[in-house]
Design an enzyme around this catalytic site. Structure first.
Site, PDB file in Angstrom:
ATOM      1  CB  CYS A   1       3.929   7.180  -5.940  1.00 24.83           C
ATOM      2  SG  CYS A   1       5.798   7.373  -6.317  1.00 24.83           S
TER       3      CYS A   1
ATOM      4  N   GLY B   1       5.290  13.549  -2.919  1.00 21.65           N
ATOM      5  CA  GLY B   1       4.306  13.629  -1.753  1.00 21.65           C
ATOM      6  C   GLY B   1       2.758  13.303  -2.574  1.00 21.65           C
ATOM      7  CB  SER B   2      -0.454  13.365  -0.564  1.00 21.12           C
ATOM      8  OG  SER B   2      -0.562  14.905  -0.062  1.00 21.12           O
TER       9      SER B   2
ATOM     10  CD  GLU C   1       6.950  10.936  -7.582  1.00 20.04           C
ATOM     11  OE1 GLU C   1       5.739  10.365  -7.512  1.00 20.04           O
ATOM     12  OE2 GLU C   1       7.744  10.519  -6.608  1.00 20.04           O
ATOM     13  CG  LEU C   2       2.324  15.642  -7.044  1.00 21.70           C
ATOM     14  CD1 LEU C   2       1.134  16.443  -7.274  1.00 21.70           C
ATOM     15  CD2 LEU C   2       2.673  16.293  -5.625  1.00 21.70           C
TER      16      LEU C   2
ATOM     17  CD1 TRP D   1       5.653   9.420   5.592  1.00 26.55           C
ATOM     18  CD2 TRP D   1       6.073   7.356   4.935  1.00 26.55           C
ATOM     19  NE1 TRP D   1       4.528   8.825   5.361  1.00 26.55           N
ATOM     20  CE2 TRP D   1       4.554   7.712   4.703  1.00 26.55           C
ATOM     21  CE3 TRP D   1       6.341   5.969   4.691  1.00 26.55           C
ATOM     22  CZ2 TRP D   1       3.527   6.875   4.443  1.00 26.55           C
ATOM     23  CZ3 TRP D   1       5.269   5.351   4.095  1.00 26.55           C
ATOM     24  CH2 TRP D   1       4.145   5.506   4.122  1.00 26.55           C
ATOM     25  CG  ASN D   2       7.185   6.410   0.079  1.00 26.67           C
ATOM     26  OD1 ASN D   2       7.551   7.671  -0.019  1.00 26.67           O
ATOM     27  ND2 ASN D   2       6.602   6.067  -1.070  1.00 26.67           N
TER      28      ASN D   2
ATOM     29  CD  GLU E   1      -1.159   7.078  -3.995  1.00 25.42           C
ATOM     30  OE1 GLU E   1       0.119   6.790  -4.626  1.00 25.42           O
ATOM     31  OE2 GLU E   1      -1.368   8.406  -3.820  1.00 25.42           O
TER      32      GLU E   1
ATOM     33  CE  LYS F   1       9.085  18.395   5.658  1.00 25.00           C
ATOM     34  NZ  LYS F   1       9.010  17.343   6.501  1.00 25.00           N
TER      35      LYS F   1
ATOM     36  CD  GLU G   1      12.801  14.200  -8.486  1.00 21.55           C
ATOM     37  OE1 GLU G   1      12.111  13.116  -7.972  1.00 21.55           O
ATOM     38  OE2 GLU G   1      12.614  15.191  -7.569  1.00 21.55           O
TER      39      GLU G   1
END
Length: 478
Positions: free
Chosen positions: A286, A230-231, A252-253, A153-154, A383, A177, A460
């Protein structure tokens, strides 16, 4: 309901599908705490439909000539830019970030579609000389297959844009999604692609209970590639699910970005720009700088500049003029900030600025600066993903690198120094996928975006971004 907020749909086979008896989830304006709308949640039948369409459309889209794929992506970029003020407003309503940040993000999202439009035309192979006469050896690169893409969402525009633009340029169909908390932005990108002439069914956008959607999509034999932002815990889970089907996954965490500030650096620049970097997006970024490691001789001056700049930040609703720091995205984030600060203070940390929630509506937390934080505090290991900065001194280069590399994260890192030798040594020594020297702005369309260690793998953006959506096929012909 807020009439300024776009209606929400599922997007399957080129059709905009309203709730129509499906379960829904509330989308809340984080600046007010009030509901903006309700997003429909896909059920198993919807997901099966999306998979069938993605498989069918891949067969034709992968055969579409690169010039035509490029034309669609370029037109989508133009439409996103034309609609940028509206899309940015949607983003600020649902995610909370200041309108200027939202507008910048939408603009950069359009740049990814333009960049990968050109990349579509540059997918090539090679002829390999044979060691036998009369043999032709070729290596072709082809689209890997239907992709399941999961985004948070960020950054509801730029993160889907990175995945969609590269995958579509390669010739893949995609089931996206996005985060249920900021759905309108991703749907606006889908609408731009649809209006740009993307064939019906090449892109599906679904929302739902995250665990149910991910398990359903990744388990399907239709999906040939998974990409997730995400996380770390969810990344581990999705990686394991992908491995069951021997499917490649790009991850990509999270991160816990260290900043090394040496005594010979421009201390005021490192501090003031560090404040802007740390509290951009309310710290829900992130690649944010989170742990500021300052060489001892410059520590006091850095702290003074950093605290002064932090206290000068204007906090408010993202649509309010002059806002620099908006609300957190949801009550979970607010509770986490409170818990991290309380834990650090209980263990001896000092609060130099901020440290508490703001009264009134919305999910606002003051930009916070902590010093003297012991290693036993949670924030030294987790984090924060919110508006908290940790300041701590170090003595030697080796000491600084040891602390910077201590955690299992390796997404972004930064260093400030006037010495070319130190810059080389620190760039070589930092364990991170992205490093900024004497600057914090390290993301660009033409550069790879990704991390090391538990911050994920794969990149990416840049020329590397399309590689993960292609597969090599070796052909030997006599």
């Amino acid at each position: 309901m807020n009439t300024a907020y776009d209606p929400l749909y599922l997007f399957i086979e080129g059709k905009w599908i309203a709730a129509q008896g499906r379960d829904t989830a509330a989308v809340v304006n984080p600046a007010t705490g009030r509901e903006l709308g309700r997003v429909p949640l896909a059920g198993a039948d919807d997901l099966d439909h999306a998979l069938q369409v993605a498989q069918r459309s891949f067969a034709t889209w992968c055969q579409t000539v690169p010039a035509q794929r490029a034309k669609v992506l370029k037109r989508a970029a133009e439409l996103i830019l034309e609609r940028a003020p509206h899309i940015a407003r949607q983003m600020t309503l649902e995610e909370g970030k200041p309108l200027g940040e939202s507008l910048d993000e939408v603009t950069r999202a359009a740049e990814y579609f333009e960049w990968f439009a050109e990349s579509a035309r540059r997918i090539d192979g090679r002829i390999v000389p044979a060691n036998r006469p009369g043999v032709l050896q070729m290596v072709k690169r082809q689209a890997i297959g239907p992709v399941a893409a999961f985004t948070p969402w960020n950054f509801p525009a730029i993160t889907p844009a990175r995945k969609l633009s590269a995958a579509l340029a390669a010739g893949c169909s995609v089931i996206l999604k996005p985060g249920e908390e900021s759905p309108a932005t991703a749907l606006a990108l889908a609408r731009a692609l649809d209006d740009a002439g993307l064939p019906k069914g090449v892109l599906q956008v679904v929302f739902g209970v995250p665990d149910q959607v991910s398990s359903h999509l990744i388990a399907s034999p239709v999906i040939r590639k998974v990409t997730f932002t995400g996380s770390v815990p969810i990344g581990r889970l999705l990686s394991a699910r992908a491995a069951e089907g021997v499917k490649p996954i790009t991850l990509e965490l999270g991160g816990h970005g260290p900043v090394l500030v040496f005594e010979d650096a421009d201390i005021e620049k490192a501090a003031v720009e560090g404040v802007a970097n740390r509290f951009r997006g309310t710290g829900q970024v992130c690649i944010s700088s989170t742990r500021f490691l300052i060489q001892r001789g410059a520590y006091r001056a850095f702290v003074d500049h950093f605290v002064t700049a932090t206290q000068a930040l204007k906090i408010g609703a993202g649509l309010a003029p002059g806002t620099q720091v908006g609300p957190l995205a949801n009550p979970r984030q607010l509770a986490k900030m409170q818990a991290l600060v309380a834990d650090a203070v209980a263990k001896g940390a000092r609060v130099l600025a901020g440290g508490k929630c703001l009264d009134g509506d919305g999910f606002f937390f003051e930009p916070t600066v902590l010093a003297d934080v012991p290693m036993t505090a949670r924030i030294m290991h987790e984090e924060p993903f919110g508006p908290i900065a940790v300041l701590m001194p170090f003595d030697t280069l080796d000491d600084g690198l040891q602390e910077a590399n201590r955690l299992p994260y390796g997404l972004s890192a930064y260093a400030f120094t006037a010495s070319a030798r130190t810059a080389i040594d620190v760039a070589d020594g930092l364990e991170a996928g992205m490093i900024g020297i004497n600057q914090y702005r390290i993301v660009a369309t033409e550069l790879p975006f990704g991390g090391l260690k538990e911050s994920g793998h794969g990149s990416e953006g840049g020329i590397e971004g399309i590689e993960h959506y292609l597969t090599n096929k070796f052909i030997s012909q006599v």
